[in-house]
Design a protein around this motif. Structure first.
Motif, mmCIF file in Angstrom:
data_model
loop_
_atom_site.group_PDB
_atom_site.id
_atom_site.type_symbol
_atom_site.label_atom_id
_atom_site.label_comp_id
_atom_site.label_asym_id
_atom_site.label_seq_id
_atom_site.Cartn_x
_atom_site.Cartn_y
_atom_site.Cartn_z
ATOM 1 N N ILE A 34 1.007 -1.132 0.033
ATOM 2 C CA ILE A 34 -0.029 -0.080 0.104
ATOM 3 C C ILE A 34 1.051 1.040 0.079
ATOM 4 C CG2 ILE A 34 -2.007 1.208 1.120
ATOM 5 C CD1 ILE A 34 -2.571 -1.812 0.201
ATOM 6 N N GLY A 35 0.742 1.940 -0.952
ATOM 7 C CA GLY A 35 1.660 3.164 -1.162
ATOM 8 C C GLY A 35 0.901 4.433 -0.510
ATOM 9 N N HIS A 92 -0.940 -2.560 -4.715
ATOM 10 C CA HIS A 92 -2.243 -3.038 -4.600
ATOM 11 C C HIS A 92 -3.142 -1.473 -4.333
ATOM 12 C CE1 HIS A 92 -5.679 -5.410 -3.179
ATOM 13 N NE2 HIS A 92 -5.736 -4.419 -2.010
ATOM 14 N N ASP A 93 -2.676 -0.654 -3.730
ATOM 15 C CA ASP A 93 -3.442 0.655 -3.619
ATOM 16 C C ASP A 93 -2.719 1.690 -3.211
ATOM 17 O OD1 ASP A 93 -5.649 2.242 -3.174
ATOM 18 O OD2 ASP A 93 -5.993 1.370 -1.478
ATOM 19 N N VAL A 94 -3.059 2.915 -3.610
ATOM 20 C CA VAL A 94 -2.223 3.913 -3.087
ATOM 21 C C VAL A 94 -3.259 4.949 -2.495
ATOM 22 C CG1 VAL A 94 -0.853 6.203 -3.957
ATOM 23 C CG2 VAL A 94 -0.634 3.921 -5.249
ATOM 24 N N ILE A 95 -2.788 5.329 -1.302
ATOM 25 C CA ILE A 95 -3.962 6.139 -0.591
ATOM 26 C C ILE A 95 -3.249 7.396 -0.170
ATOM 27 C CG2 ILE A 95 -5.318 4.225 0.358
ATOM 28 C CD1 ILE A 95 -4.040 4.527 2.945
ATOM 29 N N THR A 96 -4.180 8.401 0.147
ATOM 30 C CA THR A 96 -3.732 9.821 0.615
ATOM 31 C C THR A 96 -4.082 10.081 2.294
ATOM 32 O OG1 THR A 96 -5.605 10.993 -0.222
ATOM 33 C CG2 THR A 96 -3.603 10.770 -1.682
ATOM 34 N N VAL A 97 -3.149 10.611 2.929
ATOM 35 C CA VAL A 97 -3.357 10.871 4.272
ATOM 36 C C VAL A 97 -3.129 12.564 4.420
ATOM 37 C CG1 VAL A 97 -2.496 10.520 6.652
ATOM 38 C CG2 VAL A 97 -2.504 8.570 5.127
ATOM 39 N N PRO A 98 -4.079 12.978 5.092
ATOM 40 C CA PRO A 98 -4.168 14.446 5.508
ATOM 41 C C PRO A 98 -2.946 14.722 6.291
ATOM 42 C CG PRO A 98 -6.373 13.308 6.050
ATOM 43 C CD PRO A 98 -5.390 12.245 5.744
ATOM 44 N N VAL A 101 10.200 10.800 14.557
ATOM 45 C CA VAL A 101 10.023 10.867 13.036
ATOM 46 C C VAL A 101 9.829 12.187 12.347
ATOM 47 C CG1 VAL A 101 9.223 8.446 13.021
ATOM 48 C CG2 VAL A 101 7.641 10.348 13.057
ATOM 49 N N GLU A 102 10.072 12.135 10.906
ATOM 50 C CA GLU A 102 9.863 13.328 10.136
ATOM 51 C C GLU A 102 8.536 13.062 9.549
ATOM 52 O OE1 GLU A 102 12.230 12.670 5.953
ATOM 53 O OE2 GLU A 102 13.428 12.145 7.572
ATOM 54 N N PRO A 103 7.973 13.956 8.991
ATOM 55 C CA PRO A 103 6.595 13.962 8.608
ATOM 56 C C PRO A 103 6.409 12.627 7.533
ATOM 57 C CG PRO A 103 6.965 16.322 8.755
ATOM 58 C CD PRO A 103 8.347 15.741 9.144
ATOM 59 N N ALA A 104 7.353 12.699 6.625
ATOM 60 C CA ALA A 104 7.321 11.629 5.700
ATOM 61 C C ALA A 104 7.594 10.246 6.323
ATOM 62 C CB ALA A 104 8.549 11.746 4.681
ATOM 63 N N GLY A 105 8.278 10.055 7.312
ATOM 64 C CA GLY A 105 8.588 8.823 8.132
ATOM 65 C C GLY A 105 7.380 8.425 8.808
ATOM 66 N N ALA A 106 6.417 9.222 9.108
ATOM 67 C CA ALA A 106 5.154 8.871 9.896
ATOM 68 C C ALA A 106 3.781 8.576 8.909
ATOM 69 C CB ALA A 106 4.534 10.183 10.673
ATOM 70 N N LEU A 107 3.988 8.790 7.507
ATOM 71 C CA LEU A 107 2.818 8.553 6.679
ATOM 72 C C LEU A 107 2.475 7.155 6.643
ATOM 73 C CD1 LEU A 107 4.026 10.473 3.247
ATOM 74 C CD2 LEU A 107 1.846 10.589 4.402
ATOM 75 N N SER A 108 3.315 6.085 6.702
ATOM 76 C CA SER A 108 3.194 4.736 6.717
ATOM 77 C C SER A 108 2.138 4.350 7.692
ATOM 78 C CB SER A 108 4.331 3.721 6.428
ATOM 79 O OG SER A 108 5.178 3.897 7.792
ATOM 80 N N ILE A 109 2.426 5.001 9.235
ATOM 81 C CA ILE A 109 1.964 4.445 10.268
ATOM 82 C C ILE A 109 0.548 5.225 10.386
ATOM 83 C CG2 ILE A 109 1.850 4.826 12.757
ATOM 84 C CD1 ILE A 109 4.728 4.481 12.800
ATOM 85 N N SER A 110 0.436 6.632 9.782
ATOM 86 C CA SER A 110 -0.753 7.379 9.704
ATOM 87 C C SER A 110 -1.807 6.640 8.667
ATOM 88 C CB SER A 110 -0.209 8.843 9.311
ATOM 89 O OG SER A 110 0.205 9.343 9.911
ATOM 90 N N ALA A 111 -1.499 5.777 8.015
ATOM 91 C CA ALA A 111 -2.256 5.288 6.709
ATOM 92 C C ALA A 111 -3.107 4.099 7.627
ATOM 93 C CB ALA A 111 -1.710 4.688 5.824
ATOM 94 N N LEU A 112 -2.660 3.530 8.634
ATOM 95 C CA LEU A 112 -3.376 2.500 9.527
ATOM 96 C C LEU A 112 -4.770 2.678 9.883
ATOM 97 C CD1 LEU A 112 -0.489 1.072 11.812
ATOM 98 C CD2 LEU A 112 -1.207 0.110 9.543
#
Length: 421
Positions: free
Chosen positions: A211-212, A261-267, A286-297
């Motif tokens: 998941i991107g 499989h999917d690409v999603i966006t996170v606010p 973490v930096e903002p980009a580093g938190a993206l994957s966890i934020s997607a959960l």
């Protein structure tokens, strides 16, 4: 992609060669359980900690793999890159380790902390050149030097050797995992990491869903995949600077289009919440980009229940001077911070009435800027109010209107908000 043209995919053999090439400079970062998130999402969540690399991001992998592949002539001519972030640090350290001269172009407004960090890693092997006001200015100058002096440009993502270097994370995850992995969440900027890692999994663990994750304000890969063609965005929100690009790579687009499989966006505000939670509850920076994957959960909560999930924490180069903005964005996203234009009657006791009779017992004024008298009866002020719960907003607005203090609500007026706040 031109008709009949072969699409490049990194081979597992080349990724294994890259892993061998970078093993002296790139740590095999831990893949560890995230107990708090596992409990929260009723899943087995693991974090791949690329923030623990020497340069505090995965970028050393691709940069070193690319620069070490240069011919003797190319090495003698030197390399050039344009970056104000993690890629610059990866290139700088690679130049020093491989004893190759490098020019690193950055926009003139780049914070001094970032400049000094790059200088520390590269030492005498690099020259930092602060050019122009934007990344595009710096990038154009970097390309000009490459053309004039026959130097090699080290692209941050649209390069086969860079992709193969980043793909080594996929090999590590599969070697470290004790059970089959159902999902991997991974941040997307230009797509180098996503394209490399997704190819490894598609070959060696095809049932794993990759998941991107992109910032809501910079959905370049999602837009491109939806359009079926690599698409440059006109405008982007640059807050999540490590993943905010207007156009992904041509190589990476073709790979991600087939593999993800999917690409999603996170606010951006959700990402800020995650940054603060990781720091306050897990002592992880973490930096903002580093938190993206966890934020997607949060946005995949139902699908990942009972599953084995890996989030790649891509970097930790967070500038401490951004903390106030991160907190502000998190509060706005949580619907706890609100800005108003308040009309104060020009009479004694008006401010006291607002504080005592309109604000709730747990409401806090965090911003107050008096504008000017608009007429004899009223004077306007921009007021920021932090609430304890989001449910307190409607009663607050109602009381302001009942007592004729309400002027305007600014949170949902971005142009006015930016101008006044």
């Amino acid at each position: 992609m031109e008709k009949g043209k072969t699409i490049y995919f990194p081979s597992i053999d080349n990724v294994k060669v890259a892993a061998d090439t970078i093993k002296k400079v790139s740590a095999v970062t831990p893949l560890g359980p995230a107990f708090r998130y596992s409990k929260q999402f009723d899943a087995n969540i693991f974090l791949k900690r690329e923030d623990l690399q020497q340069v505090r991001s995965y970028k050393i992998r691709g940069a070193y793999n690319k620069i070490s592949s240069l011919t003797a002539e190319e090495s003698a001519n030197g390399v050039v890159c344009a970056s104000a972030g993690n890629h610059a640090q990866g290139v700088a350290l690679s130049c020093k380790l491989l004893k190759i001269k490098g020019s690193i172009y950055m926009p003139a407004p780049t914070p001094n902390q970032k400049v000094q960090q790059v200088k520390m890693f590269g030492e005498d092997y690099i020259e930092i050149k602060l050019i122009g006001d934007t990344f595009d200015d710096a990038n154009n100058a970097a390309m000009k030097e490459c053309e004039e002096l026959k130097k090699t440009f080290i692209h941050p993502f649209n390069d086969e050797k860079v992709i193969e270097g980043q793909a080594t994370i996929g090999l590590e995850i599969l070697e470290q995992a004790t059970e089959p992995i159902d999902y991997v969440f991974i941040a997307i900027g230009g797509g180098g990491l996503a394209s490399g890692l997704s190819t490894v999994f598609k070959t060696l663990s095809p049932n794993t869903k990759i998941i991107g994750v992109e910032p809501e304000g910079a959905p370049s890969m999602k837009t491109s995949i939806e359009n079926g063609v690599n698409t440059e965005l006109d405008e982007i929100e640059k807050f999540i600077d490590g993943a905010a690009v207007k156009r992904v790579g041509d190589l990476t687009f073709e790979i991600c289009k087939e593999n993800l499989h999917d690409v999603i966006t996170v606010p951006e505000g959700k990402v800020c919440e995650t940054i603060l939670e990781l720091y306050n509850k897990d002592a992880i920076v973490v930096e903002p980009a580093g938190a993206l994957s966890i934020s997607a959960l949060d946005f995949y909560a139902e699908k990942i229940k009972g599953k084995n999930v890996v989030c790649v924490v891509s970097g930790s180069n967070n500038d401490i001077t951004r903390t106030a903005e991160i907190k502000e964005r998190a509060l706005l996203y949580a619907n706890l911070k609100h800005y108003f234009i308040v009309k104060f009657p020009q009479r004694a006791g008006a401010l006291r009435e607002f504080v005592v009779d309109i604000l709730g017992p747990n409401d806090d004024i965090t911003f107050f800027q008096y504008a000017k008298k608009t007429n004899r009866e009223n004077g306007s002020a921009v007021v920021g109010i932090q609430l304890k719960t989001s449910e307190d907003l409607e009663p607050l607005i109602s009381k302001m209107k009942q007592r004729n203090f309400f002027g305007d609500y600014l949170n949902n007026k971005p142009d006015l908000f930016q101008f006044l706040v």
